[in-house]
Scaffold this active site. Structure first.
Site, mmCIF file in Angstrom:
data_model
loop_
_atom_site.group_PDB
_atom_site.id
_atom_site.type_symbol
_atom_site.label_atom_id
_atom_site.label_comp_id
_atom_site.label_asym_id
_atom_site.label_seq_id
_atom_site.Cartn_x
_atom_site.Cartn_y
_atom_site.Cartn_z
ATOM 1 N N GLU A 48 6.236 3.811 20.503
ATOM 2 C CA GLU A 48 5.877 4.480 19.251
ATOM 3 C C GLU A 48 4.815 3.638 18.546
ATOM 4 O O GLU A 48 4.982 2.438 18.352
ATOM 5 C CB GLU A 48 7.116 4.654 18.360
ATOM 6 N N ASN A 62 13.604 3.568 15.857
ATOM 7 C CA ASN A 62 14.111 4.932 16.036
ATOM 8 C C ASN A 62 14.891 4.867 17.343
ATOM 9 O O ASN A 62 14.386 5.190 18.407
ATOM 10 C CB ASN A 62 12.967 5.940 16.134
ATOM 11 N N GLU A 66 13.943 8.636 7.506
ATOM 12 C CA GLU A 66 13.157 9.519 8.372
ATOM 13 C C GLU A 66 14.016 10.199 9.436
ATOM 14 O O GLU A 66 13.683 10.205 10.616
ATOM 15 C CB GLU A 66 12.019 8.731 9.039
ATOM 16 N N ARG A 79 16.848 -2.339 7.547
ATOM 17 C CA ARG A 79 15.537 -2.030 6.978
ATOM 18 C C ARG A 79 15.634 -1.305 5.638
ATOM 19 O O ARG A 79 16.517 -0.459 5.437
ATOM 20 C CB ARG A 79 14.717 -1.192 7.955
ATOM 21 N N ARG A 119 7.319 8.211 -3.779
ATOM 22 C CA ARG A 119 7.882 7.527 -2.613
ATOM 23 C C ARG A 119 7.813 6.006 -2.745
ATOM 24 O O ARG A 119 8.684 5.285 -2.249
ATOM 25 C CB ARG A 119 7.115 7.987 -1.357
ATOM 26 N N LYS A 129 9.083 -3.883 4.367
ATOM 27 C CA LYS A 129 7.664 -3.812 4.736
ATOM 28 C C LYS A 129 6.810 -4.471 3.656
ATOM 29 O O LYS A 129 7.186 -4.442 2.482
ATOM 30 C CB LYS A 129 7.229 -2.352 4.906
ATOM 31 N N ASP A 175 3.836 2.239 3.229
ATOM 32 C CA ASP A 175 3.970 2.194 4.683
ATOM 33 C C ASP A 175 2.761 1.580 5.386
ATOM 34 O O ASP A 175 1.960 2.308 5.962
ATOM 35 C CB ASP A 175 4.206 3.620 5.215
ATOM 36 N N GLU A 218 -1.324 0.887 13.472
ATOM 37 C CA GLU A 218 -1.044 2.306 13.251
ATOM 38 C C GLU A 218 -2.015 2.942 12.264
ATOM 39 O O GLU A 218 -2.542 4.018 12.504
ATOM 40 C CB GLU A 218 0.394 2.470 12.739
ATOM 41 N N HIS A 272 -2.833 6.388 2.351
ATOM 42 C CA HIS A 272 -2.183 7.491 3.059
ATOM 43 C C HIS A 272 -3.023 8.759 3.064
ATOM 44 O O HIS A 272 -2.511 9.867 2.866
ATOM 45 C CB HIS A 272 -0.817 7.782 2.409
HETATM 46 O O1 GCW Z 1 4.957 3.808 9.774
HETATM 47 C C1 GCW Z 1 5.934 4.769 10.035
HETATM 48 C C2 GCW Z 1 5.610 5.270 11.387
HETATM 49 C C3 GCW Z 1 6.793 5.655 12.220
HETATM 50 C C4 GCW Z 1 7.795 4.521 12.163
HETATM 51 C C5 GCW Z 1 8.225 4.325 10.722
HETATM 52 C C6 GCW Z 1 9.168 3.159 10.551
HETATM 53 C C7 GCW Z 1 9.261 3.713 13.859
HETATM 54 O O2 GCW Z 1 4.718 6.343 11.271
HETATM 55 O O3 GCW Z 1 6.329 5.889 13.523
HETATM 56 O O4 GCW Z 1 8.903 4.740 12.991
HETATM 57 O O5 GCW Z 1 7.109 4.038 9.944
HETATM 58 O O6 GCW Z 1 8.696 2.088 10.214
HETATM 59 O O7 GCW Z 1 10.354 3.316 10.742
#
Ligand code: GCW
Length: 688
Positions: A137, A184, A265, A298, A309, A333, A338, A366, A509
């Site tokens: 992923e 995931n 998610e 997490r 968000r 994070k 994100d 990403e 974003h």
């Molecule tokens: O940044 C987002 C990503 C997902 C990722 C999620 C996360 C692993 O688009 O792909 O899933 O965060 O950090 O859990």
């Protein structure tokens, strides 16, 4: 005669340089000088230490190096003392880290003085988002090095070689943990067959001091164990996890623990059973505790209906501060949304005072151009680590709030989402290797400067073997001036360039679709939740642009400690780099330097494109100093990056112009793409 010698030398140089394909990373083969290694003890780790010294020694010939394992209070377990002719540590792995430091210093011409080295974080971990079918992923460097779909449980010699090379690379920069599978998580990871493979991986990684961890799916007791529920307070669930943990430790005695993405998610979590994050994390922590295992839980959570968000992790986790076991670490994070090209630091850092917290960085690109862009992420992480949270007065940086300097944490840790795959060069882009390297170095020492990290990495990765006296005496000076200096400058500027041509002034974003590669500020298909779509974040209208997170808006500013809350809230003091993160402003808002917001935005986009063009020039000139394979690969990547940067610029200028209704300043270059054409492209990239 001179000419013949020159030609021979040239040929040798070309042959030597062209042998590189990037697989050896920053650990290229060296022509070693003889060295004597004295060590009274033995272990697999110490054998590696010996071998590395023998194969990499670049110091005076016939030096004797003594490796001493001796208790020393000044040293943490992984720490070491580096003398001119000795390396001392409490543990075998400390010795190995000392060896790598010594060799690095030789290669980068750094002095060795009797000095103590201790890591900032006890656990320095790479999180692999690797699926059990071998896909990765958000991976842009080929499939997983750990898992595969065909013949998934046979461990080949090739697998073992690759894992050994991977472990060695990690050890050389101090990384001591790997989460082997995606957050995931498939429940199947806890099946006996997969655990057996994890054991095989652990066996190869162990001598290099790299422990394995696994991501687990919170619903495993019901999906895998056939229980009626996965409620963390249910006795049968508790017993199931206890047994599973026991089974894991019986085959991997030094297993590190679990990483959990829960109630996030779509992943199952304690909230599915009316329980809290603390209930869930503590249940797993209790199961792991007897074996010394930890839970990395997490904080990446957000529900669909909240008004902002960016506020959610804080809102959900702060009320739970102090409610977690001491072997739970909340993994946060770097930013509140994100992994965007630029975010302010997450307000959870420093705010959770009675709970251990660890930063999570994303090494895989990403949101920063996948394996196409040259983007050195070290500057972004440095920016986060050095951010002052003010939680315990000035100087309470994110680094100090997470490494045990300010709060007593039973465990300290830091994680990076890996960018490693089966590609020959591991990372998809030669320069992405620098991000793996930088993550390890910052995890070891969270006060390092990016410019030092870049300097080291370039020397280790590109400098010709010092023992090859192939060219003229002033090669080094020439190399420093014409290769090291400009390439370093490119790396250090590269992240800001990406911010400029993608999401300047606090925008975030606004990328297209799920691929997260190209521009897509317009992207909002029917049925997709609002907080996954760019218009939610940029809020562009004929009035203006930006997300109002001031006290009058979503009030996200109040999650920061003073003086930051007021500083971000107030237009006069809000740093311009976060302007549209915190404020919704009219298009003709006057910027500090006198431009309107619209003009400034357009100028940032153009600046970003021009920066990439400069990078191309720098790299094209670097040709004589790099082997042809790596040279051409990077050249191709930069061309693609430049084309994509132009698309970003054109797309964002033309799209936002529909709202601003102002001309793109006439001294700027004109768009060369039509908005409709760009909008028709969803920028699907390989691996999306
Ligand atoms: O940044 C987002 C990503 C997902 C990722 C999620 C996360 C692993 O688009 O792909 O899933 O965060 O950090 O859990």
């Amino acid at each position: 005669m001179k000419k013949i010698i020159f030609n021979i030398l040239f040929l040798f140089t070309v042959l030597y340089l062209s042998a590189q394909d990037g697989h050896q990373l920053w650990l290229r083969d060296k022509q070693a000088v003889p060295v004597t290694v004295i060590c009274s003890e033995s272990s697999p780790t110490l054998s590696i230490a010996r071998q590395e010294l023998k194969e990499g020694w670049q110091g005076k010939p016939k030096t004797s190096i003594t490796l001493i394992i001796k208790k020393d209070k000044a040293l943490k377990d992984d720490g070491f003392r580096l003398g001119k002719n000795s390396i001392q540590a409490n543990t075998d792995i400390g010795i190995l880290y000392g060896v790598y430091e010594m060799l690095r210093r030789q290669q980068t011409s750094e002095p060795i003085n009797n000095e103590v080295f201790n890591p900032s974080y006890e656990r320095r971990i790479l999180d692999h988002w690797d699926n059990l079918d071998g896909t990765v992923e958000r991976g842009y460097a080929g499939n997983s090095i750990f898992w595969r779909e065909d013949d998934p449980f046979t461990v080949t010699d090739h697998d073992k070689t690759l894992w050994q090379q991977y472990a060695r690379a990690n050890a050389s920069i101090g990384i001591n943990g790997s989460v082997l599978n995606n957050v995931n998580a498939s429940p199947l990871i806890l099946n006996a067959d997969y655990l057996a493979r994890a054991k095989a991986i652990a066996n190869v990684l162990r001598p290099y001091g790299v422990r394995v961890y696994l991501s687990v799916n919170f619903a495993s007791p019901s999906t895998l164990g056939n229980l009626k529920t996965a409620d963390p307070l249910d006795p049968s669930v508790i017993a199931w996890w206890k047994n599973k943990v026991k089974e894991i430790y019986s085959i991997i005695p030094d297993f590190g623990g679990f990483l959990v993405k829960a109630s996030s998610e779509g992943q199952p979590g304690p909230q599915n059973y009316g329980r809290t994050h603390a209930d869930g994390a503590n249940m797993l922590a209790d199961a792991l505790k007897p074996y010394g295992g930890i839970v990395m839980w997490r904080a990446f959570v957000y529900t669909a209906n909240d008004n902002d968000r960016a506020k959610q992790a804080y809102s959900e986790f702060m009320p739970l501060d102090g409610k977690f076991r001491d072997n739970v670490i909340i993994q946060v994070k770097n930013g509140p949304v994100d992994f965007q090209p630029r975010e302010p630091f997450s307000p959870l850092f420093g705010a959770m005072k009675k709970t251990s917290v660890m930063p999570e960085f994303q090494v895989t690109q990403e949101y920063l151009g996948h394996s196409v862009y040259v983007v050195f992420l070290s500057t972004m992480w440095e920016e986060c680590l050095k951010s002052d949270t003010y939680q315990q007065g000035a100087g309470s940086t994110v680094a100090r709030c997470t490494d045990g300097s300010i709060y007593p944490q039973k465990y300290t840790a830091i994680a990076g989402v890996s960018n490693v795959g089966l590609d020959t060069n591991w990372c998809g882009n030669q320069f992405a290797q620098a991000n793996w390297y930088a993550f390890g170095r910052l995890a070891w020492n969270n006060t390092l400067q990016s410019q030092q990290i870049a300097d080291e990495w370039i020397k280790l990765t590109f400098y010709k073997d010092p023992s090859q006296k192939l060219s003229e005496a002033n090669y080094a000076a020439d190399w420093n001036k014409n290769f090291l200096a400009p390439v370093k400058q490119m790396m250090l500027e590269s992240r800001e360039a990406a911010v400029n041509f993608m999401m300047p002034l606090g925008l975030h974003h606004i990328m297209s679709a799920n691929g997260h590669y190209g521009p897509g500020p317009w992207w909002h298909p029917k049925g997709v939740r609002a907080d996954w779509t760019p218009p939610y974040y940029h809020q562009a209208s004929t009035y203006g642009i930006g997300f109002d997170r001031t006290k009058k808006g979503s009030d996200a500013v109040s999650q920061y400690h003073e003086p930051l809350a007021s500083q971000f809230d107030n237009l006069k003091t809000c740093p311009e780099k976060y302007l549209l993160w915190f404020h919704h402003l009219p298009w003709d808002y006057k910027m500090k330097e006198g431009n309107t917001l619209w003009d400034a935005l357009c100028r940032h986009y153009e600046k970003g494109v021009n920066q990439v063009r400069e990078f191309q020039k720098i790299w094209d000139k670097a040709g004589p100093y790099v082997d042809s394979t790596r040279f051409m690969e990077v050249q191709g990547k930069l061309r693609e990056q430049c084309m994509n940067a132009i698309l970003w610029k054109d797309a964002c200028q033309l799209y936002f112009q529909q709202f601003s209704k102002r001309p793109i300043p006439y001294d700027l270059e004109r768009p060369i793409n039509n908005l409709d054409d760009i909008m028709a492209n969803e920028f699907k990239h390989k691996n999306d």
